[in-house]
Design a protein around this motif. Structure first.
Motif, PDB file in Angstrom:
ATOM      1  N   HIS A 204      62.656 -18.383 -29.590  1.00  0.00           N
ATOM      2  CA  HIS A 204      63.825 -18.160 -30.442  1.00  0.00           C
ATOM      3  C   HIS A 204      64.081 -16.668 -30.644  1.00  0.00           C
ATOM      4  N   ILE A 205      65.349 -16.339 -30.892  1.00  0.00           N
ATOM      5  CA  ILE A 205      65.728 -14.998 -31.330  1.00  0.00           C
ATOM      6  C   ILE A 205      66.376 -15.137 -32.704  1.00  0.00           C
ATOM      7  N   PHE A 206      65.796 -14.472 -33.686  1.00  0.00           N
ATOM      8  CA  PHE A 206      66.320 -14.510 -35.045  1.00  0.00           C
ATOM      9  C   PHE A 206      67.152 -13.265 -35.326  1.00  0.00           C
ATOM     10  N   LYS A 207      68.226 -13.454 -36.038  1.00  0.00           N
ATOM     11  CA  LYS A 207      69.047 -12.336 -36.505  1.00  0.00           C
ATOM     12  C   LYS A 207      68.737 -12.093 -37.976  1.00  0.00           C
ATOM     13  N   ILE A 208      68.479 -10.838 -38.309  1.00  0.00           N
ATOM     14  CA  ILE A 208      68.158 -10.467 -39.686  1.00  0.00           C
ATOM     15  C   ILE A 208      69.195  -9.477 -40.185  1.00  0.00           C
ATOM     16  N   ASN A 209      69.879  -9.808 -41.268  1.00  0.00           N
ATOM     17  CA  ASN A 209      70.808  -8.882 -41.918  1.00  0.00           C
ATOM     18  C   ASN A 209      70.034  -8.155 -43.011  1.00  0.00           C
TER      19      ASN A 209
ATOM     20  N   CYS B 101      64.581  -5.322 -32.234  1.00  0.00           N
ATOM     21  CA  CYS B 101      65.551  -4.289 -31.877  1.00  0.00           C
ATOM     22  C   CYS B 101      66.738  -4.338 -32.825  1.00  0.00           C
ATOM     23  N   VAL B 102      67.553  -3.297 -32.758  1.00  0.00           N
ATOM     24  CA  VAL B 102      68.772  -3.245 -33.563  1.00  0.00           C
ATOM     25  C   VAL B 102      69.888  -3.953 -32.808  1.00  0.00           C
ATOM     26  N   LEU B 103      70.576  -4.867 -33.494  1.00  0.00           N
ATOM     27  CA  LEU B 103      71.765  -5.505 -32.931  1.00  0.00           C
ATOM     28  C   LEU B 103      72.997  -4.659 -33.234  1.00  0.00           C
TER      29      LEU B 103
ATOM     30  N   THR C 218      72.019  -4.988 -38.765  1.00  0.00           N
ATOM     31  CA  THR C 218      71.434  -6.247 -38.298  1.00  0.00           C
ATOM     32  C   THR C 218      70.393  -5.988 -37.206  1.00  0.00           C
ATOM     33  N   LEU C 219      69.358  -6.824 -37.209  1.00  0.00           N
ATOM     34  CA  LEU C 219      68.257  -6.735 -36.262  1.00  0.00           C
ATOM     35  C   LEU C 219      68.117  -8.051 -35.518  1.00  0.00           C
ATOM     36  N   LEU C 220      67.474  -8.000 -34.353  1.00  0.00           N
ATOM     37  CA  LEU C 220      67.080  -9.199 -33.624  1.00  0.00           C
ATOM     38  C   LEU C 220      65.573  -9.176 -33.436  1.00  0.00           C
ATOM     39  N   SER C 221      64.918 -10.271 -33.798  1.00  0.00           N
ATOM     40  CA  SER C 221      63.467 -10.398 -33.668  1.00  0.00           C
ATOM     41  C   SER C 221      63.159 -11.644 -32.856  1.00  0.00           C
ATOM     42  N   VAL C 222      62.263 -11.518 -31.873  1.00  0.00           N
ATOM     43  CA  VAL C 222      61.964 -12.639 -30.994  1.00  0.00           C
ATOM     44  C   VAL C 222      60.691 -13.349 -31.424  1.00  0.00           C
TER      45      VAL C 222
END
Length: 314
Positions: free
Chosen positions: A172-177, A154-156, A162-166
């Protein structure tokens, strides 16, 4: 719109929280079907061959759908308004796609990788170029080295890209810039891991940031729980405790309407559920679509985005 195994249907602060509202030992994984209240107007609009794993959906501005098919490494565009030849292959990826989300107009991001395999998971961009004959391009944005099974996406922050991927296996939840190509561990919690350690039964699965209240909503399929987590509106870090808001619902991906009602697919239970908040944190649980409606292995649902789609239940 629903993805359902091999069919597609339409329907008119710190990484750890300071505490949890449910103990690990209390998570039974049992599923309560709720009140049967099947909605009319369920229509089959696309099918894939037997054995296909139709995983996730994203709705485009024109009413078309992007559909990830993990088993064949493909992404399709589906026009729900056509009765025949309504799905078009737009991308074949090097591995299986899972979650997909739109960050800006016709610019999507998708998790791609092999379940259970280290150093195989990446975030890809997918851009649809307009024209008399629309074309699609895709490219790898960043590798998520430590991931084992990226699932929901999803979009953070639209503003910051930035995105969040589980990760359904690690919890874990990863944040992707997407601008800097930086990946970081944004949040982790044992309640987001799967209970049975079965690779085929995911822990954390669906993820949505609600535009109404700003909370992040999460599902854990194996534990049959739905959570929410506050997000700081200034620095976009997790804030406070992980709250358990619904128990005994085995669900995959989901969506939320403007009234806070959750529409959740149940995958192995072959249904679409509507979870309506009533009072004091309680939810009315209803089955609004079942196997009889064609929902075999329902994995994802989204609201359409055109004017014709603007009803609460469609």
């Amino acid at each position: 719109m629903l993805s359902s195994g091999i069919t597609l249907s339409t329907l008119g602060t710190a990484l750890h929280s300071t505490g949890d509202t449910v103990e690990l030992s209390e998570t039974s994984g049992e599923h309560e079907r709720g009140v049967l209240h099947r909605l009319p107007g369920m229509t089959l609009i696309a099918e894939w061959p037997q054995g296909s794993f139709v995983e996730n959906l994203a709705a485009k501005h024109d009413g078309h759908l992007l559909v990830t098919v993990h088993s064949s490494n493909e992404i399709y565009e589906v026009n729900p308004n056509l009765s025949k030849a309504n799905r078009t292959l737009i991308a074949t990826l090097p591995a299986g796609p899972t979650g997909i989300t739109e960050l800006s107009f016709n610019h999507f991001y998708v998790n791609v990788g092999t379940i259970g395999q280290h150093n195989s998971w990446s975030i890809y961009s997918l851009t649809i170029h307009r024209g008399l004959t629309p074309t699609t391009s895709f490219k790898e944005i960043v590798n998520v080295d430590s991931a084992q099974c990226l699932n929901g996406l999803c979009v953070l922050s639209y503003e910051h890209g930035t995105l969040l991927s589980v990760d359904s296996m690690l919890g874990h939840i990863f944040k992707i810039n997407t601008h800097t190509k930086k990946v970081e561990l944004w949040y982790k919690n044992d309640l987001l891991k799967n209970r049975s350690h079965d690779i085929l039964m995911p822990g954390i699965n669906g993820i949505r940031r609600c535009s109404v209240d700003g909370y992040l909503y999460l599902t854990n399929t194996d534990r049959a729980l739905i959570f929410r987590l506050a997000v700081d509106p200034f620095d976009y870090r997790p804030r406070g405790q992980l709250e358990t808001i619904v128990r005994n619902i085995v669900c995959d991906d989901f969506t939320i309407d403007c009234m806070g009602t959750i529409y959740a697919t149940t995958h192995v239970h072959n249904s679409l559920m509507r979870l309506t908040p009533i009072k004091d944190g309680e939810y009315l649980k209803e089955e609004i679509g079942t196997l009889a409606d064609g929902l075999a292995g329902a994995t994802s649902c989204v609201f359409g985005r055109t004017y014709q789609d603007r009803t609460r239940d469609g």
